[in-house]
Design a protein around this motif. Structure first.
Motif, PDB file in Angstrom:
ATOM      1  N   PHE A 142       0.826  -1.212   0.000  1.00  0.00           N
ATOM      2  CA  PHE A 142       0.000   0.000   0.000  1.00  0.00           C
ATOM      3  C   PHE A 142       0.859   1.260   0.000  1.00  0.00           C
ATOM      4  CE2 PHE A 142       0.726  -1.511   4.289  1.00  0.00           C
ATOM      5  CZ  PHE A 142       1.056  -0.380   5.023  1.00  0.00           C
ATOM      6  N   THR A 143       0.249   2.351  -0.433  1.00  0.00           N
ATOM      7  CA  THR A 143       0.914   3.650  -0.367  1.00  0.00           C
ATOM      8  C   THR A 143       0.480   4.372   0.898  1.00  0.00           C
ATOM      9  OG1 THR A 143      -0.856   4.747  -1.618  1.00  0.00           O
ATOM     10  CG2 THR A 143       1.007   3.862  -2.876  1.00  0.00           C
ATOM     11  N   GLN A 144       1.293   5.348   1.296  1.00  0.00           N
ATOM     12  CA  GLN A 144       0.941   6.199   2.431  1.00  0.00           C
ATOM     13  C   GLN A 144       0.981   7.651   1.967  1.00  0.00           C
ATOM     14  OE1 GLN A 144       2.115   4.919   6.419  1.00  0.00           O
ATOM     15  NE2 GLN A 144       3.513   3.466   5.455  1.00  0.00           N
ATOM     16  N   LEU A 145      -0.014   8.396   2.396  1.00  0.00           N
ATOM     17  CA  LEU A 145      -0.203   9.775   1.936  1.00  0.00           C
ATOM     18  C   LEU A 145       0.066  10.777   3.043  1.00  0.00           C
ATOM     19  CD1 LEU A 145      -3.657   9.531   0.079  1.00  0.00           C
ATOM     20  CD2 LEU A 145      -1.387   9.069  -0.861  1.00  0.00           C
ATOM     21  N   VAL A 146       0.621  11.908   2.665  1.00  0.00           N
ATOM     22  CA  VAL A 146       0.675  13.103   3.503  1.00  0.00           C
ATOM     23  C   VAL A 146       0.230  14.263   2.634  1.00  0.00           C
ATOM     24  CG1 VAL A 146       2.173  14.738   4.694  1.00  0.00           C
ATOM     25  CG2 VAL A 146       2.455  12.294   5.094  1.00  0.00           C
ATOM     26  N   ASP A 147      -0.775  14.976   3.093  1.00  0.00           N
ATOM     27  CA  ASP A 147      -1.300  16.124   2.340  1.00  0.00           C
ATOM     28  C   ASP A 147      -1.690  15.710   0.921  1.00  0.00           C
ATOM     29  OD1 ASP A 147      -2.089  18.762   2.068  1.00  0.00           O
ATOM     30  OD2 ASP A 147      -0.116  19.447   1.412  1.00  0.00           O
ATOM     31  N   HIS A 148      -2.357  14.563   0.824  1.00  0.00           N
ATOM     32  CA  HIS A 148      -2.891  14.038  -0.436  1.00  0.00           C
ATOM     33  C   HIS A 148      -1.805  13.606  -1.430  1.00  0.00           C
ATOM     34  CE1 HIS A 148      -6.738  15.530   0.970  1.00  0.00           C
ATOM     35  NE2 HIS A 148      -6.236  16.743   1.066  1.00  0.00           N
ATOM     36  N   GLN A 149      -0.576  13.497  -0.968  1.00  0.00           N
ATOM     37  CA  GLN A 149       0.528  13.113  -1.846  1.00  0.00           C
ATOM     38  C   GLN A 149       1.137  11.810  -1.359  1.00  0.00           C
ATOM     39  OE1 GLN A 149       3.904  15.788  -1.844  1.00  0.00           O
ATOM     40  NE2 GLN A 149       4.457  15.230  -3.938  1.00  0.00           N
ATOM     41  N   ALA A 150       1.368  10.872  -2.285  1.00  0.00           N
ATOM     42  CA  ALA A 150       1.992   9.603  -1.921  1.00  0.00           C
ATOM     43  C   ALA A 150       3.466   9.846  -1.605  1.00  0.00           C
ATOM     44  CB  ALA A 150       1.853   8.599  -3.051  1.00  0.00           C
ATOM     45  N   VAL A 151       3.847   9.615  -0.351  1.00  0.00           N
ATOM     46  CA  VAL A 151       5.229   9.839   0.064  1.00  0.00           C
ATOM     47  C   VAL A 151       5.936   8.533   0.404  1.00  0.00           C
ATOM     48  CG1 VAL A 151       4.740  12.154   0.940  1.00  0.00           C
ATOM     49  CG2 VAL A 151       4.598  10.189   2.488  1.00  0.00           C
ATOM     50  N   ALA A 152       5.194   7.433   0.491  1.00  0.00           N
ATOM     51  CA  ALA A 152       5.808   6.169   0.893  1.00  0.00           C
ATOM     52  C   ALA A 152       5.070   4.999   0.257  1.00  0.00           C
ATOM     53  CB  ALA A 152       5.801   6.027   2.414  1.00  0.00           C
ATOM     54  N   LEU A 153       5.831   3.941  -0.021  1.00  0.00           N
ATOM     55  CA  LEU A 153       5.283   2.682  -0.501  1.00  0.00           C
ATOM     56  C   LEU A 153       5.694   1.601   0.491  1.00  0.00           C
ATOM     57  CD1 LEU A 153       3.892   0.954  -2.702  1.00  0.00           C
ATOM     58  CD2 LEU A 153       6.143   0.743  -3.788  1.00  0.00           C
ATOM     59  N   SER A 154       4.712   0.891   1.030  1.00  0.00           N
ATOM     60  CA  SER A 154       4.977  -0.092   2.086  1.00  0.00           C
ATOM     61  C   SER A 154       4.533  -1.484   1.663  1.00  0.00           C
ATOM     62  CB  SER A 154       4.233   0.292   3.375  1.00  0.00           C
ATOM     63  OG  SER A 154       4.713   1.512   3.889  1.00  0.00           O
ATOM     64  N   GLN A 155       5.310  -2.461   2.112  1.00  0.00           N
ATOM     65  CA  GLN A 155       4.916  -3.859   1.978  1.00  0.00           C
ATOM     66  C   GLN A 155       4.965  -4.455   3.371  1.00  0.00           C
ATOM     67  OE1 GLN A 155       7.368  -6.712  -0.349  1.00  0.00           O
ATOM     68  NE2 GLN A 155       5.439  -7.116  -1.391  1.00  0.00           N
ATOM     69  N   SER A 156       3.813  -4.896   3.839  1.00  0.00           N
ATOM     70  CA  SER A 156       3.685  -5.335   5.222  1.00  0.00           C
ATOM     71  C   SER A 156       3.259  -6.797   5.282  1.00  0.00           C
ATOM     72  CB  SER A 156       2.650  -4.464   5.951  1.00  0.00           C
ATOM     73  OG  SER A 156       2.581  -4.802   7.314  1.00  0.00           O
ATOM     74  N   TYR A 157       3.879  -7.533   6.205  1.00  0.00           N
ATOM     75  CA  TYR A 157       3.503  -8.920   6.471  1.00  0.00           C
ATOM     76  C   TYR A 157       2.833  -8.946   7.846  1.00  0.00           C
ATOM     77  CZ  TYR A 157       6.504  -9.898   2.535  1.00  0.00           C
ATOM     78  OH  TYR A 157       7.063  -9.921   1.277  1.00  0.00           O
ATOM     79  N   LEU A 158       1.547  -9.263   7.843  1.00  0.00           N
ATOM     80  CA  LEU A 158       0.714  -9.149   9.041  1.00  0.00           C
ATOM     81  C   LEU A 158       0.450 -10.520   9.644  1.00  0.00           C
ATOM     82  CD1 LEU A 158      -1.131  -7.429  10.886  1.00  0.00           C
ATOM     83  CD2 LEU A 158      -2.892  -7.611   9.106  1.00  0.00           C
ATOM     84  N   ARG A 159       0.700 -10.655  10.917  1.00  0.00           N
ATOM     85  CA  ARG A 159       0.499 -11.916  11.639  1.00  0.00           C
ATOM     86  C   ARG A 159      -0.980 -12.081  11.993  1.00  0.00           C
ATOM     87  NH1 ARG A 159       1.193 -13.069  17.449  1.00  0.00           N
ATOM     88  NH2 ARG A 159       1.916 -15.224  17.747  1.00  0.00           N
TER      89      ARG A 159
END
Length: 283
Positions: A142-159
């Motif tokens: 997923f992407t993460q937004l600050v002020d409607h702008q994508a600033v990060a791309l994350s890949q998370s492994y959830l238990r």
């Protein structure tokens, strides 16, 4: 503030072994951070800075080059050096992300859940999340937004064992989206919707550059400097919740972390270094 309003008390220390350009960029950076020059203000012209500090135009340009590379100013031909919006501070603690103290608070949101699937953990993730090599985990990109702008791309492994509600999703052939687009950050959503209780977050930070896939998502040129964050989140009982790899635009963020000092020892830099010697990237 007009560019002719030159303030500040510090000058260039001629006897210092620190290069003049480095001293100047530190002085200007300090003035920006303390509010002498605010977002969208014009910095003094190269000529004004040259006269104020008694240095050459070459030195002034070197200092401005550093500030531009750091994302603190934008140099516009025919106009001058414009102060950029301040970088937001990315806290190395669960759900504690905000702007620099002098700026209003801002939300970090999940922008787009690009992919969600159930996968075997594999060796490294299985060890980190304590589910074994063949144990199922949810893989979220997923992407993460600050002020409607994508600033990060994350890949998370959830238990899945992080909460009873998440564990129930293992029984669903096609589970619903675990994260909702344009809502709170991932851990906040997991806490509110699935009863996860975030406690401690172990983070390592490295410098990297944006690859071809990431550049298309974050809308920056390939090779743009970025932070690579590897985060292991644990709950209030110290049980693992998730392991997340995040590529964060370095031009839009600064990293903030809290270090714990032992009473009779050095600063305790809790690190994932023993765990990430191998390849933990997708695929």
């Amino acid at each position: 503030m007009k560019s002719s309003e030159i303030r500040g008390t510090r000058g260039i220390e001629r006897s210092s072994p620190i290069p003049y350009y480095y001293q100047l960029q530190e002085i200007l950076k300090e003035e920006i951070e303390q509010g002498t020059w605010r977002a969208n203000d014009l910095l003094p012209s190269e000529g004004e800075l040259e006269r104020r500090f008694g240095i050459s135009r070459t030195v002034v340009r070197q200092a401005l080059d550093v500030l531009q590379a750091d994302g603190q100013i934008s140099r516009v031909k025919g106009k001058g050096s414009i102060v950029c919006e301040p970088k937001f501070r990315w806290e190395a603690t669960a759900s504690a992300r905000d702007w620099h103290e002098a700026e209003p608070a801002v939300e970090v949101l999940v922008g787009q859940l690009i992919d969600q699937r159930r996968v075997p953990a594999g060796g490294l993730i299985g060890r980190l999340l304590e589910v074994g090599e063949s144990g199922p985990v949810f893989e979220l990109t997923f992407t993460q937004l600050v002020d409607h702008q994508a600033v990060a791309l994350s890949q998370s492994y959830l238990r899945p064992e992080a909460s009873p509600m998440l564990h129930e999703l293992l029984l669903v052939e096609t589970p619903p989206a675990i994260l909702r687009n344009n809502e709170g950050d991932a851990l906040s959503q997991l806490a509110q919707r699935y009863g996860v209780r975030p406690g401690l977050c172990h983070v390592t930070v490295e410098m990297t550059s944006v690859n071809d896939f990431e550049s298309g998502i974050l809308l920056v040129p390939q090779g743009t400097p970025a932070y690579l964050l590897a985060a292991l989140d644990r709950d209030a009982t110290d049980a693992p919740i998730s392991f997340t790899r995040t590529v964060l635009r370095a031009d839009r963020a600064r990293i903030s972390m809290t270090l714990r000092r032992n009473q009779d020892g050095p600063v305790d830099l809790t690190s994932l270094a023993p765990f990430i010697a191998g390849d933990y990237s997708a695929g």
